[in-house]
Write a protein that holds these residues in place. Structure first.
Motif, PDB file in Angstrom:
ATOM      1  N   GLY A  44       0.802  -1.213   0.000  1.00 44.17           N
ATOM      2  CA  GLY A  44       0.000   0.000   0.000  1.00 44.17           C
ATOM      3  C   GLY A  44       0.832   1.258   0.000  1.00 44.17           C
ATOM      4  O   GLY A  44       2.005   1.257   0.407  1.00 44.17           O
ATOM      5  N   ILE A  45       0.228   2.344  -0.449  1.00 41.23           N
ATOM      6  CA  ILE A  45       0.842   3.662  -0.395  1.00 41.23           C
ATOM      7  C   ILE A  45      -0.231   4.641   0.060  1.00 41.23           C
ATOM      8  O   ILE A  45      -1.333   4.685  -0.494  1.00 41.23           O
ATOM      9  N   TYR A  46       0.074   5.412   1.118  1.00 39.62           N
ATOM     10  CA  TYR A  46      -0.930   6.251   1.775  1.00 39.62           C
ATOM     11  C   TYR A  46      -0.352   7.643   1.965  1.00 39.62           C
ATOM     12  O   TYR A  46       0.862   7.826   2.108  1.00 39.62           O
ATOM     13  N   PHE A  47      -1.233   8.648   2.000  1.00 34.52           N
ATOM     14  CA  PHE A  47      -0.803  10.036   2.038  1.00 34.52           C
ATOM     15  C   PHE A  47      -1.507  10.810   3.139  1.00 34.52           C
ATOM     16  O   PHE A  47      -2.720  10.703   3.312  1.00 34.52           O
ATOM     17  N   ARG A  48      -0.712  11.601   3.848  1.00 31.88           N
ATOM     18  CA  ARG A  48      -1.264  12.567   4.782  1.00 31.88           C
ATOM     19  C   ARG A  48      -1.981  13.659   4.002  1.00 31.88           C
ATOM     20  O   ARG A  48      -1.622  13.965   2.861  1.00 31.88           O
ATOM     21  N   VAL A  49      -2.975  14.289   4.625  1.00 27.68           N
ATOM     22  CA  VAL A  49      -3.703  15.391   3.998  1.00 27.68           C
ATOM     23  C   VAL A  49      -3.690  16.575   4.962  1.00 27.68           C
ATOM     24  O   VAL A  49      -4.207  16.468   6.082  1.00 27.68           O
ATOM     25  N   HIS A  50      -3.095  17.684   4.533  1.00 26.62           N
ATOM     26  CA  HIS A  50      -3.033  18.887   5.359  1.00 26.62           C
ATOM     27  C   HIS A  50      -3.405  20.096   4.508  1.00 26.62           C
ATOM     28  O   HIS A  50      -2.955  20.223   3.365  1.00 26.62           O
ATOM     29  N   HIS A  51      -4.196  20.990   5.070  1.00 33.06           N
ATOM     30  CA  HIS A  51      -4.586  22.213   4.377  1.00 33.06           C
ATOM     31  C   HIS A  51      -3.761  23.390   4.898  1.00 33.06           C
ATOM     32  O   HIS A  51      -3.240  23.354   6.011  1.00 33.06           O
ATOM     33  N   PHE A  52      -3.646  24.408   4.061  1.00 35.83           N
ATOM     34  CA  PHE A  52      -2.886  25.617   4.408  1.00 35.83           C
ATOM     35  C   PHE A  52      -1.434  25.282   4.764  1.00 35.83           C
ATOM     36  O   PHE A  52      -0.833  25.912   5.634  1.00 35.83           O
ATOM     37  N   ALA A  53      -0.881  24.279   4.109  1.00 32.76           N
ATOM     38  CA  ALA A  53       0.496  23.876   4.378  1.00 32.76           C
ATOM     39  C   ALA A  53       1.103  23.348   3.081  1.00 32.76           C
ATOM     40  O   ALA A  53       0.386  22.935   2.166  1.00 32.76           O
ATOM     41  N   ARG A  54       2.440  23.359   3.012  1.00 34.19           N
ATOM     42  CA  ARG A  54       3.132  22.821   1.841  1.00 34.19           C
ATOM     43  C   ARG A  54       3.197  21.295   1.936  1.00 34.19           C
ATOM     44  O   ARG A  54       4.235  20.695   2.114  1.00 34.19           O
ATOM     45  N   GLN A  55       2.019  20.696   1.817  1.00 32.72           N
ATOM     46  CA  GLN A  55       1.860  19.251   1.851  1.00 32.72           C
ATOM     47  C   GLN A  55       0.673  18.883   0.967  1.00 32.72           C
ATOM     48  O   GLN A  55      -0.024  19.761   0.450  1.00 32.72           O
ATOM     49  N   GLN A  56       0.439  17.582   0.802  1.00 36.92           N
ATOM     50  CA  GLN A  56      -0.709  17.154   0.001  1.00 36.92           C
ATOM     51  C   GLN A  56      -2.002  17.648   0.659  1.00 36.92           C
ATOM     52  O   GLN A  56      -2.183  17.506   1.857  1.00 36.92           O
ATOM     53  N   SER A  57      -2.903  18.207  -0.154  1.00 35.42           N
ATOM     54  CA  SER A  57      -4.161  18.707   0.390  1.00 35.42           C
ATOM     55  C   SER A  57      -5.376  18.203  -0.375  1.00 35.42           C
ATOM     56  O   SER A  57      -6.496  18.265   0.138  1.00 35.42           O
ATOM     57  N   SER A  58      -5.179  17.736  -1.603  1.00 35.33           N
ATOM     58  CA  SER A  58      -6.311  17.268  -2.425  1.00 35.33           C
ATOM     59  C   SER A  58      -5.965  15.882  -2.963  1.00 35.33           C
ATOM     60  O   SER A  58      -5.478  15.748  -4.088  1.00 35.33           O
ATOM     61  N   PRO A  59      -6.187  14.843  -2.184  1.00 38.45           N
ATOM     62  CA  PRO A  59      -5.654  13.521  -2.535  1.00 38.45           C
ATOM     63  C   PRO A  59      -6.341  12.825  -3.694  1.00 38.45           C
ATOM     64  O   PRO A  59      -5.731  11.966  -4.329  1.00 38.45           O
ATOM     65  N   MET A  60      -7.587  13.137  -3.988  1.00 39.95           N
ATOM     66  CA  MET A  60      -8.313  12.339  -4.970  1.00 39.95           C
ATOM     67  C   MET A  60      -7.719  12.387  -6.378  1.00 39.95           C
ATOM     68  O   MET A  60      -7.597  11.343  -7.039  1.00 39.95           O
ATOM     69  N   PRO A  61      -7.320  13.553  -6.895  1.00 44.53           N
ATOM     70  CA  PRO A  61      -6.649  13.530  -8.206  1.00 44.53           C
ATOM     71  C   PRO A  61      -5.367  12.706  -8.188  1.00 44.53           C
ATOM     72  O   PRO A  61      -5.078  11.977  -9.140  1.00 44.53           O
ATOM     73  N   LEU A  62      -4.609  12.812  -7.092  1.00 44.64           N
ATOM     74  CA  LEU A  62      -3.368  12.044  -6.977  1.00 44.64           C
ATOM     75  C   LEU A  62      -3.665  10.547  -6.955  1.00 44.64           C
ATOM     76  O   LEU A  62      -3.024   9.754  -7.654  1.00 44.64           O
ATOM     77  N   LEU A  63      -4.653  10.124  -6.163  1.00 43.56           N
ATOM     78  CA  LEU A  63      -4.969   8.706  -6.066  1.00 43.56           C
ATOM     79  C   LEU A  63      -5.527   8.164  -7.380  1.00 43.56           C
ATOM     80  O   LEU A  63      -5.256   7.012  -7.745  1.00 43.56           O
ATOM     81  N   ALA A  64      -6.280   8.977  -8.102  1.00 43.62           N
ATOM     82  CA  ALA A  64      -6.792   8.538  -9.405  1.00 43.62           C
ATOM     83  C   ALA A  64      -5.644   8.331 -10.386  1.00 43.62           C
ATOM     84  O   ALA A  64      -5.643   7.365 -11.167  1.00 43.62           O
TER      85      ALA A  64
END
Length: 342
Positions: A44-64
């Motif tokens: 598996g590969i999993y992603f943290r989701v953080h808003h207002f930060a230099r990190q992943q914030s919108s995972p669905m396009p990435l996962l698709a």
């Protein structure tokens, strides 16, 4: 341990020496990493989701995108902050990704972790919560999200509509029938773990626990897992729920590994986060045979079926694939891993 994968915090920004990792770099490298891990046989590969930060914030396009570039690896989040989410839109997006991937989505959600802004979810339009940390907003959003992915009708059909009409209640579309069984709640204490067991979702045990009574982190986490499973059984849910824990684990097999991670291993840490006294787990960095002994002695790792390795995504795809390969070759089999599930 039946499965293992990686948990990426998705940081981007200045790297030092004039180098900058852009948001685009971060996402494209995540896709390449997923493809490489799929080839290596990680689960598996999993992603943290953080808003207002230099990190992943919108995972669905990435996962698709990952779904389109891989064949069998599970992909997901750890975790989506439900305070920020439109529950019905998230249900549509999650169902779409699950269908595109052939049922490989593992959707981790929760109230979310401490933020870099003050009540950022209010800027997204979600106001009116009575809890100062927005837990009531997250729970209400999650309840509606579950109803949506379960196929409940949530809007009255218009009998005069030129697009089908009819009477009764209409569920959201698309609908992925198996998605409900692949939803996880990220729990930071025993109470939320028990709640997750009662409502019948899988458990993602957090990288920190909002408890600090002197008990070692792994034992606190194992107690949380036991409470979750007991609540699941008492509620009468069928089947066996999945449980994941995350750890910073670095097999040291080269001089470069030793340069980056040698000497980083330490004990549990106690601190205050989000106004709560909390326990943070330690980093494991050692030669593979030492790691095996240490991880076999970790009560929560022994109890969970899925282990997520928190990876230094800023170090690039090649470096992180080497960490994954070293773990898969030298450590994972001794923990019970028998190879990726197809």
């Amino acid at each position: 341990m039946e499965r293992f994968g990686t948990l990426s915090f998705g940081h981007y920004g200045p790297l030092g020496g004039g180098r900058i990792l852009t948001a685009g770099d971060s996402m494209l490298q995540a896709i390449d990493l997923a493809q490489g891990m799929d080839d290596l046989g990680a689960d598996g590969i999993y992603f943290r989701v953080h808003h207002f930060a230099r990190q992943q914030s919108s995972p669905m396009p990435l996962l698709a995108a990952i779904a389109a570039r891989t064949r069998r690896i599970e992909m997901g989040t750890g975790v989506i902050d439900m305070r920020y989410e439109n529950p019905l839109y998230l249900a549509e997006e999650a169902a779409a990704v699950d269908l595109i991937s052939g049922g490989r989505l593992a959707l981790g959600v929760s109230r979310g972790s401490p933020e870099s802004v003050v009540r950022g979810y209010e800027a997204f339009g979600y106001t009116g919560g009575q809890d100062p940390r927005g837990a009531d907003i997250a729970r209400a959003h999650f309840d509606l999200f579950l109803r949506a992915i379960e196929g409940e009708g949530l809007a009255e059909r218009d009998p005069h509509s030129p697009f089908g009409g009819g009477t009764g209640q209409q569920m959201i579309e698309p609908h992925s029938p198996g998605l409900r069984s692949r939803v996880w709640w990220g729990a930071g204490n025993r109470d939320t773990a028990e709640w997750a067991g009662r409502i019948g979702v899988n458990l993602m045990s957090s990288t920190l626990l909002t408890e600090a009574d002197g008990t070692p982190f792994d034992e606190l986490q194992a107690q949380q897992i036991d409470a979750f499973r007991a609540a699941w059984r008492e509620a009468g849910h069928p089947g066996t729920p999945r449980v994941s824990v995350s750890r910073s684990i670095f097999p040291i097999t080269t001089a470069e590994d030793a340069m980056y991670f040698g000497g980083t291993q330490g004990g549990d840490q106690i601190g205050v986060i989000d106004g709560m006294r909390s326990t943070f787990g330690k980093t494991y960095a050692a030669e593979p045979d030492v790691l095996v002994e240490q991880l076999l002695d970790d009560a929560a790792v022994r109890s969970a079926d899925t282990l997520m390795l928190t990876i230094p995504s800023q170090l690039g795809v090649e470096f992180n694939l080497r960490i994954v390969e070293s773990f898969a070759t030298h450590v994972a089999p001794a923990l019970g891993w028998r190879g990726a599930r197809v």
